[in-house]
Structures are given as C-alpha cells and as structure tokens.
Design an enzyme around this catalytic site. Structure first.
Site, PDB file in Angstrom:
ATOM      1  N   THR A 320       0.822  -1.210   0.000  1.00 10.79           N
ATOM      2  CA  THR A 320       0.000   0.000   0.000  1.00 10.79           C
ATOM      3  C   THR A 320       0.851   1.253   0.000  1.00 10.79           C
ATOM      4  OG1 THR A 320      -1.659   1.262   1.239  1.00 10.79           O
ATOM      5  CG2 THR A 320      -0.224  -0.168   2.522  1.00 10.79           C
ATOM      6  N   ASP A 321       0.418   2.223  -0.777  1.00 13.01           N
ATOM      7  CA  ASP A 321       1.017   3.549  -0.732  1.00 13.01           C
ATOM      8  C   ASP A 321       0.663   4.181   0.620  1.00 13.01           C
ATOM      9  OD1 ASP A 321       2.192   5.962  -1.679  1.00 13.01           O
ATOM     10  OD2 ASP A 321       0.192   6.729  -2.135  1.00 13.01           O
TER      11      ASP A 321
END
Length: 869
Positions: A320-321
C-alpha cells in the site's frame, strides 16, 4: 467552425488565437449552454463507441460449441429412433441450459455496465464564464478545460495558458519517456499528465480523436486475462471432460462388441456425456463473480475486472502507498514551538500573512485551519498583503509584505534552516533550534520556520510550526484485520525514511525498513549494504536460524569478494541476479519501503509475484499506476487520479480502506463456494459415470435410461446455480487450491457413492424387483444422494455446523429432490414406484449422506496429520 474532420496535429501549425477563432470560443468565457447543446447534437458525446455483441449472436452462441453440439445430436438421434419423450426432454434441457446461461451473463454484463457508469470521469471546464465540473463524455469541440498532474487528457486539445505539461504518451505512441508540451502544442486524448497544469481548448472528441484508432486495434486483439482461480476451475472442468469421454468411449466399444444398435449406442453415449460433463460451469462462474461485484458495489467499491474479486481470495501480501491511502493527504499542525518574546497567536498570524488561502497550498491550508479552529481570536483577515513572493525551491521560502492601520511587516515562512540563518541567531540558539528541527524530522514531521521584520526593525525568528500527514481513522484497524486474516502488509512510499517509519509505527507495522536505493544498487556503498543483507539472508537460508554474529562473519567474507567488483552494474548482474531467491526473501522480510519511485513499486510487486505470492497493491497517484496494473489485484482509493483509477481493478468511491477487508472476505466466500462446487462436481461425475460404466461393462445392465440421465442432468443444474448465494465459511488465511486434497476428498465421496449405488442395485435384484422399477429407484437415489453431496462439500466440519445453508440453496435442492420424487412416485417419464418405496429410497440416501460426511472428515484428518508431521 468547418467541421471536426481536421486532424488534431494540424492545429500545432496554428497560433492559439486562430484556433480559438476557428472554434468560435472566447477563452475567458468558454462556451455557453446553447453552443454546447448545438455541438453535442452535431458531434455526439465524447466517448469511444464500444462494439457490443448483438443480441441474436449472444443467443445463437448458446447453441454453438462442443457441449451444445452433443445435446443437439442426442436430440436428433432420439427423433431418428422415434423416442419422442426423450427428444422433448433433451430439447427442454437444451433451452433451459441456454436460457440460464444467457440470463446470468446478461445480468453480469448489465451489472458491470451500471457500475462502470458510476466511474465516469469528470473534468474542469469553463462554461458561461465560470469553471464547473462535468463528465468527460459531455465535452464538445471548443470547450476550455483545465488539466493538471494525474489527469488523463480527456480529448485532443491545444494548450492555451500555463507554463508546461509533461505528458506520458506511451498508450498512444509507445514512447517510454514523457514529453514536454507548452502553449500552442497539441495533447492527445487518453495520454497521462505527469507534471504541470494548463488551460486547453478541445479540438476533437470521441471517435474523431487520435486515440480512437488505437482503441479500434486494441478491441480486435484484446483478450481478458484469466485469474489463478478461473484457470484452476477450468482445469478441473477439462479433467472431468477427459474422464467422462474415456469412460464413455469404453462403454461404446463394449456395446459395439455386443452388437447393440449403433444409433442407440451413440445416443446413450451422448446423453451420458452431457449428464457427466460440468455443463453449468460457465454459468456458476459468471453468477458468483456478478454476485461478488454487486455486494462490493453496495459497499461503494466498483469492480472494473470481475476476476480481481477471486484473486483477492489468495492475496497473501498487501502493498500500500502511504500518502492519501493510509494517511489523509491533508497536513495538520502538531505542537508549535514559539521562541521567547513571542506568542502562539503571533506565530500563526505572521505565518498566515506569508500565505494565500486561494492558492490551496497543502502546506499553507493547515495554518488557516489552525487559526479557524484553535486561534479564532486572531484577526488575520484585517491585514492587507501589499506584496507576495511565492515559494521558490532555490531560496526555500515564501515572503510577503503586509500592513494594517499604518503598521507594516515583512514576513517570511520556509525551511527552518533558511529562517534561522536570516535571523542571525547566536551559536547556542542556532544549535538548539537545529536540534529541535532534527528531532521533529526523526518523527516524520515537516517543519516550517516563521520570521518577521516590523517596520525598519531587525528580522527576527518567531518559531517553528511542525506539520504532519495523519493516518486515516480506519487505517490501523484495516491493517490489524489484514494481519488477523493472514495477510502481510507492506508500506511502499516515496516519503523519506523517518516519516515512513513514524507512520508505520503508529499503524502497527514492524519497523523493518529499507530505502529504494538499496533495491536499485544506485551507489557502491549502498550496493555493499545490500550485499550484506543478501549474504546474511543466503547464509540463514542455507544454515537455518543461526546466531546473527555468525551470519555477519559470513557476510563479511562475501563482501570482501564483492568489494573487488568495481562496476556496480556488473555487481547487479553477477550477484543480485544469481541470488534472486535471496532478494525475494529480503523483500518478504521488509515491512516499510521508503523513498521509492514508480519503478521501485513495480519491481517490488513483480519480485514478490516471482516468489510465488499473490499480491494486491493500493494507491491513489500517477506514481502508483504501474504497480496497480502489475498487481494481481490493483485497488485505487477514493479521490485517486484518473491514471490510478484506469490502472486499478477495483476503485473505492468512499474514503477509507475498510471496504478492502470486506472485498477480501467476499473473495474468500466466492472461493469457498467454488471449492464446494468443484468437489461436488468431481464426486458427482465419478458417482454417475463410473457406476454407469461398471454396470454396463461388467453386468451388462443399464441402471438408468437415457431419459432418466437427461432428467438427472436437468435437475442437477438448477440447484448448482444457487451455490453462488450460499452462506460459506470465510477462511482465516489466504486460500489456494490444494488440488491433491480436493481430488482425493471428491474421489472418496464419488467412490463411496458408486459402492452405495451397487449395494442398492444388488438388494433390489435380490428382492426380485423388475428392471424398470430398479431403474426408477436408482434414478431417485441418484437425485437425492447427489444433491445431498452439496451439503457435505459446502461445510468444513459436520454438515450441521454453522454456517447453515442459505434459504435459496436449501429451497433449490429440496425443491428439485421433491420434483424428482414426484416423477418417480407417479410415473412421469419413468416407471412409477409409489410413496412407500420412494420414502425407503429417501432413508437410504440420507444414510449414505451421513456416512459421506464422516468419510470427508476422516480424509481431512489424514491430510491434517500429514501436514503436521
């Protein structure tokens, strides 16, 4: 305006004013509603026309292919030998199968179409003198639009105002590097803005854009990828088809050897094949995926690739960013530090005077928010800015002059080191402030320094304003739930190491952190650091879990050899490539990747996939798009850029990530349903085809007639579709197909069914039942026992344990069993047996059902014990 046929490239030769004149539009006003309406009626909507399959073709397709051909030939042969009852039932079966499949595909297509309409992109356009947001499809030639970083260019446009745009044209031209475009240049539809913001005028829309020709080629060549899940299910289908065809061929050869009528043999073989082959497989797949998509839509998650739902069931690593995904992407003020002689009110007053609210600068907005919520008494709006110098990356500060009631100030806001130097503080105070800045940086804060010069006085520093991007309220809960469901979470961010580590700590991620440069081998020192990590990983892998001291000693020896390689590219080739498994192991072990670029995100996902992992990626920006596309399931969060949404398989339309866990659970439900179907289908095929083959080949007895086989197949297909709505168990860890276990369990159930059928056959013969009566009794037993197998395969434990069957599944199976019983009792299409014998068969089939459930659990225990050992 002389039509829209002019090629967009020709406008590059024209001055902007001439283009505006030709398109009859004022750049300061844009088009009015009347002009928009006229042009839309002339040029249509700004969309690429998708060639939809004709309705007649979709209907006809249901009657074309190997399985329909088998059913159709069986019907023709039944008519040829004047078995009109058989012909009628076969014909009905053909229509029912085609109708169910068409209905479910039609439903799935409509659901997907409706969901995709909700994803319609919007663009900022100037109309009637004001900027408004409208759907991209409503643009017409002559519209004045604003395009900025992260946008997909909505049509062919000519750039009017602004500094420049950097545009990725790879989708159109194949160029790997972005190109720079300035005023007067043309930007083409569906290219991606990487940097900049400009105004532009729309030249061509829809099918007249340069991109439409590319779409036409793509439409011809495009083939939708199958998921891991679908590939495995189709393999099961192929396996069943092969088993069926081999056994049917054996029956045909034995029957020919016995000189039975050729037409009857072929008709029986075809009918038996239709009953044993999983005819309902495509319908079950489409229904389960459509149900999953609709359930996610209710939670405001839109699925653009249906197979992604199933991929989520096996996802074991979730990348995930950070910014805008785990965090709000909205800076907030932490505890400010005010220097002696000033107040907090003065610190924020002067910071506000060195800012402009209309700029919507993410660094300046939290200052105004802090004033509006916590320092309402500060009257900053009564001050008047007389000059303003925006932030300059060279000077690293913003400056402004302001006055109120004759009192003038010169204010500065920017990098703390710059403001400290401008204030000319003594060494002790400078050291103290630098220590404060460094401490804040270590916690992940971005700090602003604020200073003021009043009138002709000295420039003085007022204090420090720490800013941070706080995590979303649900981020930690989402990560905790993922850990609970056996999914490892990795943060992949472009932010620096300190910020990444601080946010990771808040969210409960372990602090195993690495910089992107350690992945790319950018410098000799960084490469040597990577070599140490790799050498340690290799040694531990070879020797098992050993003392860190021993591992480091081994690493030191490796590094001595590595150090002799002066060419870093050679080092990458010779060392990293050789030990790819160690790199996978290293990436598996790291929880936080900091200072990454888009290529790094892509590389991380790709490497994990090569290591056998099923990877999901979540993000919101242009820089996330390559990794989103590469991932097995790419998820774009709400407010994601057009580029990220276009690359993603699932798009969230509500803030937060909690729906991802819901999607994961939905995927595991789908997997459980399909596993239940696969186990049932294998068991049922073995039960029918092996029983029929042994009866005919060994005992020269046809246990059920071709008409009964057709009825059996018809009654089986109806409840099968209800599996898509069943209540299933959500597995606590990522799920994969365990084919050996599945085949052995299914085969065990099928073989016991064959034994139970032969036992009943021998009992009926022993008590002197006629052949037609035996056939009807066996027919009823196969219906009841077959449907009961669904309740064995759908449950991990005993059949009575939760989750209980859905009312729809129970109604579908019980209803078809009752229907089959009525056929048998009253002699509809078969020899009548009466209620007494029908109830005895029910008791026999239910006893078989209980024993089958015990066999399933016994086989599972064997596998569990083997895995434990």
């Amino acid at each position: 305006m002389d039509g829209q046929g002019r090629k967009s490239k020709e406008y590059e030769q024209k001055p902007v004013e001439e283009t505006l004149s030709e398109l009859k539009v004022d750049r300061t006003l844009g088009l009015d509603d009347k002009a928009v309406s006229e042009r839309r009626s002339r040029f249509g909507f700004n969309e690429i026309e998708e060639k939809e399959e004709a309705l007649w073709h979709r209907v006809f397709r249901r009657f074309w292919g190997p399985i329909p051909w088998m059913i159709e030939v069986a019907a023709i042969l039944s008519a040829a030998v004047q078995k009109w009852e058989d012909f009628s039932i076969i014909f009905v079966m053909l229509l029912v199968n085609a109708g169910l499949d068409f209905m479910q595909e039609h439903r799935a297509l409509n659901a997907l179409k409706t969901l995709k309409q909700r994803l319609s992109k919007e663009v900022t356009v100037r109309r009637n003198g004001q900027f408004v947001r409208v759907p991209v499809r409503e643009l017409v030639p002559g519209d004045i639009v604003k395009i900025r970083i992260g946008d997909i260019v909505p049509a062919d446009v000519q750039l009017l105002d602004g500094d420049y745009l950097q545009i990725d044209q790879s989708a159109l031209t194949g160029e790997s590097l972005p190109v720079t475009r300035k005023t007067g240049a043309v930007a083409f539809a569906n290219t991606i803005v990487k940097q900049g913001e400009m105004l532009a005028v729309v030249l061509n829309t829809g099918m007249n854009t340069s991109f439409s020709s590319v779409v036409a080629l793509v439409a011809e060549a495009q083939r939708q990828e199958r998921s891991h899940f679908q590939k495995m299910v189709i393999q099961i289908g192929n396996f069943l088809i092969m088993v069926t065809l081999v056994l049917v061929l054996l029956i045909v050869m034995v029957s020919l050897f016995r000189h039975e009528p050729l037409l009857d043999i072929i008709r029986f073989a075809l009918v038996l094949s239709v009953a044993a082959i999983p005819v309902a497989l495509p319908a079950v797949l489409s229904v389960t995926m459509a149900v999953g998509a609709m359930n996610l839509a209710k939670r405001q998650a839109i699925v653009s690739r249906l197979a992604a739902i199933e991929e989520l069931a096996g996802v074991d690593i979730f990348c995930t960013d950070k910014t805008g995904t785990l965090t709000k992407n909205q800076m907030e003020v932490a505890n400010p530090e005010v220097l002696e002689g000033f107040t907090e009110q003065e610190l924020f007053l002067y910071a506000a005077l060195a800012s402009r609210p209309e700029n919507n600068d993410p660094v300046e907005l939290p200052i105004f928010s802090y004033l509006d919520t916590k320092l309402k008494s500060v009257d900053w709006k009564s001050w008047k800015q007389t000059s303003f110098t925006p932030f300059d990356p060279v000077s690293k500060r913003t400056e402004a002059d302001a006055e109120k009631d004759g009192h003038t100030v010169h204010v500065v806001k920017g990098a703390p080191q710059v403001v400290i130097e401008m204030a000319g503080l003594d060494e002790a105070r400078t050291r103290k402030l630098n220590d404060s800045v460094n401490e804040l940086a270590s916690k992940g804060y971005r700090t602003l320094g604020v200073g003021v010069k009043e009138g002709e006085g000295m420039f003085r520093m007022i204090g420090l304003i720490p800013l941070y991007d706080p995590p979303r309220e649900d981020s930690k809960q989402v990560i905790d739930e993922m850990h609970k469901f056996g999914v490892k979470v990795k943060m992949v961010t472009g932010d620096n190491l300190a910020i990444a580590r601080e946010i990771g700590g808040i969210l409960g991620l372990e602090q195993k952190t690495i910089r992107s440069s350690q992945l790319s081998g950018a410098s000799a020192n960084e490469l040597l650091n990577l070599a140490e990590v790799l050498a340690t990983a290799i040694y531990r892998k070879l020797k098992g879990d050993v003392e860190l001291r021993e591992a480091k000693a081994f690493a030191s020896d490796v590094m001595e050899q590595v150090g002799k390689l002066y060419d870093t590219r050679l080092l990458e080739r010779e060392f990293i490539h050789t030990h790819e498994s160690a790199i996978v192991e290293m990436i598996e072990d790291v929880d936080i990747f900091a200072e990454v670029v888009p290529e790094d995100k892509y590389r991380i996902v790709d490497t994990l996939q090569k290591g056998g992992h099923i990877v999901s990626m979540t993000g919101d920006g242009v820089n996330d798009a390559p990794a989103l596309k590469k991932a097995d399931c790419g998820i774009a969060v709400s407010n994601a850029t057009d580029a990220a949404r276009a690359a993603a398989d699932i798009v969230l339309t509500a803030p937060g990530l909690s729906v991802i866990n819901a999607a994961m659970q939905q995927a595991r439900l789908t997997f459980a349903r399909m596993k239940s179907y696969a186990t049932f289908r294998i068991a049922e095929t073995i039960r029918i085809i092996l029983f029929m083959t042994l009866s005919i080949v060994v005992f020269n007895f046809y246990p059920i007639t071709p008409l009964m086989i057709i009825l059996l197949a018809l009654l089986n297909d109806i409840p099968i579709l209800a599996i898509a709505y069943d209540n299933s168990t959500i597995h606590p860890t990522p799920v994969r197909w365990k084919m050996q276990e599945l085949l052995i369990i299914a085969s065990s159930l099928g073989l016991f069914g064959v034994i139970a059928s032969f036992l009943l056959f021998f009992l009926l013969q022993q008590y002197g039942f006629s052949e037609p009566m035996i056939q009807t009794l066996l027919f009823l037993k196969l219906i009841i026992a077959g449907h009961s197998t669904l309740y064995v395969t759908r449950s991990e434990g005993w059949f009575w344990q939760r989750p209980w069957p859905s009312p729809l599944l129970f109604g579908a199976t019980f209803g078809t069993e009752i229907l089959g019983t009525i056929f048998a009792v009253y002699g509809l299409f078969v020899t009548p047996i009466g209620w007494t014998y029908a109830l005895l068969i029910w008791a026999y089939a239910l006893l078989e059902f209980v024993i089958n459930d015990a066999i399933k659990l016994a086989v599972k225990r064997v596998f569990l014990q083997r895995n434990h050992d």
